[in-house]
Design a protein around this motif. Structure first.
Motif, PDB file in Angstrom:
ATOM      1  N   UNK A  47       0.831  -1.205   0.000  1.00  0.00           N
ATOM      2  CA  UNK A  47       0.000   0.000   0.000  1.00  0.00           C
ATOM      3  C   UNK A  47       0.864   1.252   0.000  1.00  0.00           C
ATOM      4  N   UNK A  48       1.940   1.229   0.769  1.00  0.00           N
ATOM      5  CA  UNK A  48       2.849   2.376   0.800  1.00  0.00           C
ATOM      6  C   UNK A  48       3.473   2.593  -0.570  1.00  0.00           C
ATOM      7  N   UNK A  49       3.964   1.521  -1.176  1.00  0.00           N
ATOM      8  CA  UNK A  49       4.579   1.624  -2.506  1.00  0.00           C
ATOM      9  C   UNK A  49       3.567   2.102  -3.547  1.00  0.00           C
ATOM     10  N   UNK A  50       2.318   1.637  -3.434  1.00  0.00           N
ATOM     11  CA  UNK A  50       1.270   2.055  -4.372  1.00  0.00           C
ATOM     12  C   UNK A  50       0.874   3.520  -4.183  1.00  0.00           C
ATOM     13  N   UNK A  51       1.066   4.050  -2.976  1.00  0.00           N
ATOM     14  CA  UNK A  51       0.618   5.409  -2.662  1.00  0.00           C
ATOM     15  C   UNK A  51       1.502   6.491  -3.264  1.00  0.00           C
ATOM     16  N   UNK A  52       2.655   6.108  -3.764  1.00  0.00           N
ATOM     17  CA  UNK A  52       3.562   7.083  -4.370  1.00  0.00           C
ATOM     18  C   UNK A  52       3.003   7.526  -5.723  1.00  0.00           C
ATOM     19  N   UNK A  53       3.437   8.675  -6.194  1.00  0.00           N
ATOM     20  CA  UNK A  53       2.840   9.278  -7.392  1.00  0.00           C
ATOM     21  C   UNK A  53       3.464   8.705  -8.672  1.00  0.00           C
ATOM     22  N   UNK A  54       3.126   7.469  -8.977  1.00  0.00           N
ATOM     23  CA  UNK A  54       3.670   6.820 -10.166  1.00  0.00           C
ATOM     24  C   UNK A  54       2.919   7.235 -11.423  1.00  0.00           C
ATOM     25  N   UNK A  72      11.316  17.008  -7.163  1.00  0.00           N
ATOM     26  CA  UNK A  72      10.113  17.220  -6.378  1.00  0.00           C
ATOM     27  C   UNK A  72       9.061  16.142  -6.541  1.00  0.00           C
ATOM     28  N   UNK A  73       9.380  15.050  -7.246  1.00  0.00           N
ATOM     29  CA  UNK A  73       8.387  13.992  -7.482  1.00  0.00           C
ATOM     30  C   UNK A  73       8.383  12.931  -6.386  1.00  0.00           C
ATOM     31  N   UNK A  74       9.394  12.942  -5.513  1.00  0.00           N
ATOM     32  CA  UNK A  74       9.395  12.006  -4.387  1.00  0.00           C
ATOM     33  C   UNK A  74      10.480  10.952  -4.409  1.00  0.00           C
ATOM     34  N   UNK A  75      11.516  11.129  -5.233  1.00  0.00           N
ATOM     35  CA  UNK A  75      12.585  10.127  -5.317  1.00  0.00           C
ATOM     36  C   UNK A  75      13.307   9.970  -3.977  1.00  0.00           C
ATOM     37  N   UNK A  76      13.560  11.082  -3.311  1.00  0.00           N
ATOM     38  CA  UNK A  76      14.260  11.025  -2.024  1.00  0.00           C
ATOM     39  C   UNK A  76      13.435  10.281  -0.986  1.00  0.00           C
ATOM     40  N   UNK A  77      12.129  10.526  -0.974  1.00  0.00           N
ATOM     41  CA  UNK A  77      11.246   9.809  -0.039  1.00  0.00           C
ATOM     42  C   UNK A  77      11.320   8.311  -0.271  1.00  0.00           C
ATOM     43  N   UNK A  78      11.321   7.896  -1.537  1.00  0.00           N
ATOM     44  CA  UNK A  78      11.386   6.468  -1.843  1.00  0.00           C
ATOM     45  C   UNK A  78      12.719   5.876  -1.403  1.00  0.00           C
ATOM     46  N   UNK A  79      13.811   6.528  -1.794  1.00  0.00           N
ATOM     47  CA  UNK A  79      15.135   5.975  -1.493  1.00  0.00           C
ATOM     48  C   UNK A  79      15.418   5.957   0.008  1.00  0.00           C
ATOM     49  N   UNK A  80      15.060   7.033   0.699  1.00  0.00           N
ATOM     50  CA  UNK A  80      15.379   7.146   2.127  1.00  0.00           C
ATOM     51  C   UNK A  80      14.342   6.434   3.002  1.00  0.00           C
ATOM     52  N   UNK A  81      13.079   6.787   2.824  1.00  0.00           N
ATOM     53  CA  UNK A  81      12.045   6.360   3.769  1.00  0.00           C
ATOM     54  C   UNK A  81      11.403   5.020   3.438  1.00  0.00           C
ATOM     55  N   UNK A  82      11.426   4.614   2.178  1.00  0.00           N
ATOM     56  CA  UNK A  82      10.800   3.340   1.813  1.00  0.00           C
ATOM     57  C   UNK A  82      11.875   2.269   1.602  1.00  0.00           C
ATOM     58  N   UNK A  83      12.700   2.439   0.580  1.00  0.00           N
ATOM     59  CA  UNK A  83      13.715   1.426   0.287  1.00  0.00           C
ATOM     60  C   UNK A  83      14.739   1.335   1.411  1.00  0.00           C
ATOM     61  N   UNK A  84      15.172   2.485   1.921  1.00  0.00           N
ATOM     62  CA  UNK A  84      16.150   2.496   2.996  1.00  0.00           C
ATOM     63  C   UNK A  84      15.660   1.763   4.229  1.00  0.00           C
ATOM     64  N   UNK A  85      14.409   1.977   4.620  1.00  0.00           N
ATOM     65  CA  UNK A  85      13.849   1.297   5.796  1.00  0.00           C
ATOM     66  C   UNK A  85      13.567  -0.169   5.530  1.00  0.00           C
ATOM     67  N   UNK A  86      13.230  -0.511   4.293  1.00  0.00           N
ATOM     68  CA  UNK A  86      12.891  -1.904   3.979  1.00  0.00           C
ATOM     69  C   UNK A  86      14.127  -2.794   3.917  1.00  0.00           C
TER      70      UNK A  86
END
Length: 441
Positions: A41-48, A83-97
């Motif tokens: 759900x978190x991965x799906x919530x990103x603005x793809x 500004x599309x959210x790459x940092x959020x994905x790399x740091x907060x999603x992939x980094x934590x996973x």
């Protein structure tokens, strides 16, 4: 082992496991299905840009910690505007996973640095800011992408040393790149790297700005609630616990994807990611018919695989057709010069002379003999190789041209003073242009 924790010294095996710096993953629990569903759900919530991207990202996160055991290691490239959210994905999603399981590098890191840091380890590699802004950075990224290419099937690299002893590296890592634009140029890389593209959220109006702010705040809250400090270890534990199920499901999804996509390389890439995704929903083995049905329901696979990408022969033609040469004070593409010869316009005489210097001859259609227009390209031409020097086809273009449907070989032919060579005839239609002369004439 057998459900119990053992010291490596207690394991009776003919293999030797050398000690190394421990990876900081305290495996105290296993991630539950509810947690892994929340990850999806978190991965799906990103603005793809494409709805499948989030699910493929989740699948990649599941298989990457155990990438050493996979038959095929899929790579992903997260791209999108600032500004599309790459940092959020790399740091907060992939980094934590992935936690400390991953090797994190960025910017000026070299291929040799990654290879030497990995050694014999099978760990996911996160490469942030993978931009190729100039030729130097482009060449550096090409070397790293080649490293990832070899890692897909588990290649071995042997390097010589000053001491006279060879150094061997075994590549078994998954790679995740992140940048505004990708540096993927070759078909072989497109089959190994899935593009996951982010769209920059619209904030033109106050309402849109507020909507994005609320969405981002909710996403951050969901990440903090689901992906706690021990989440990486728990996710890793789940992949290990159900490793036999994961491997079986990967194989099933690969077979199913091969049926639907009709492309084995694309099936290896997609099927492995889907095997990881399925473990987020179930710890049971998936039925092959169910896997086929699910894949068939998705409509945009071509955005994540190379099944709709240009083949090497198309890319060679594109390089040739768009290469620019100067005649007098004017600049033209080779495609324009070839069309001028076919269509017999005012530029034809100068075009024929310039093309001949490069190692190209043009033959217009012969309607009496039912012979369509075609183009002869010299197999050995230094000027042509010079035009193709920035491409991977500089030396092998004759072989690729001979793979084009309708091509024919030609014996030694005179092209211009000092340039005689065997050649390859290719249909003029391959350039995507049309003759202005009509058949009836």
């Amino acid at each position: 082992m057998d459900g119990l924790v053992h010291s490596p010294r207690q394991v009776k095996s003919r293999y030797v496991y050398p000690a190394d710096i421990p990876i900081d993953l305290e495996i105290n629990r296993m991630a539950s299905t509810e947690e892994t569903k929340a990850l999806v759900e978190i991965c799906d919530s990103l603005t793809w840009e494409r709805s499948l991207s989030g699910k493929l990202l989740a699948g990649w996160l599941v298989v990457s910690p155990v990438c050493g055991i996979l038959k095929w290691r899929p790579h992903i490239w997260i791209c999108g505007p600032a500004g599309s959210g790459k940092t959020t994905i790399m740091e907060d999603v992939i980094g934590r996973a992935l936690g400390s399981m991953s090797l994190r590098v960025d910017s000026n890191t070299t291929e040799a640095g990654i290879r030497q840091e990995l050694g014999h380890d099978a760990r996911p590699v996160l490469f942030d800011e993978a931009e190729a802004e100039d030729e130097r950075h482009f060449n550096r990224m090409r070397a790293i992408i080649n490293l990832a290419r070899g890692s897909s099937a588990g290649a071995s690299i042997v390097k010589g040393t000053t001491g006279g002893d060879a150094q061997k590296y075994i590549l078994r890592s998954t790679f995740c790149f992140s940048s505004i634009n990708t540096s993927i140029t070759e078909f072989a890389d497109e089959t190994r790297i899935s593009r996951l593209t982010l769209a920059k959220p619209s904030k033109k109006t106050e309402e849109e700005y507020q909507h994005w702010d609320n969405h981002y705040a909710n996403l951050k809250k969901q990440i903090a609630t689901t992906m706690k400090p021990d989440f990486a270890a728990a996710l890793f534990c789940r992949s290990i616990k159900y490793l036999d199920v994961l491997q079986a499901n990967v194989e099933t999804f690969v077979d199913a994807a091969a049926v639907v996509l009709r492309d084995r390389r694309a099936a290896d890439q997609v099927g492995t990611l889907l095997g990881g995704l399925y473990l987020c929903y179930s710890n049971r083995r998936v039925d092959r018919d169910k896997a086929i049905e699910w894949i068939e329901k998705q409509s945009d696979w071509s955005w994540h695989t190379a099944i709709a990408s240009k083949q090497d022969d198309e890319k060679v033609i594109e390089h040739l057709a768009t290469a620019r040469v100067r005649i007098g004070t004017n600049e033209h593409t080779l495609g324009e010069l070839i069309s001028a010869c076919i269509n017999k316009d005012d530029l034809r005489h100068d075009a024929e002379k310039e093309l001949g210097r490069l190692g190209i001859k043009v033959e217009s259609a012969d309607y009496e003999d039912n012979q369509p227009a075609r183009v002869l390209v010299a197999n050995s031409s230094r000027p042509l190789r010079q035009l193709l020097k920035s491409s991977p086809y500089q030396t092998d273009y004759p072989h690729i041209l001979r793979s084009i449907e309708g091509s024919e070989t030609q014996g030694v032919t005179y092209f211009s003073t000092g340039l005689k060579s065997r050649g390859t005839w290719i249909p003029f239609s391959i350039f995507g242009d049309q003759e202005t002369e009509v058949w009836e004439t």
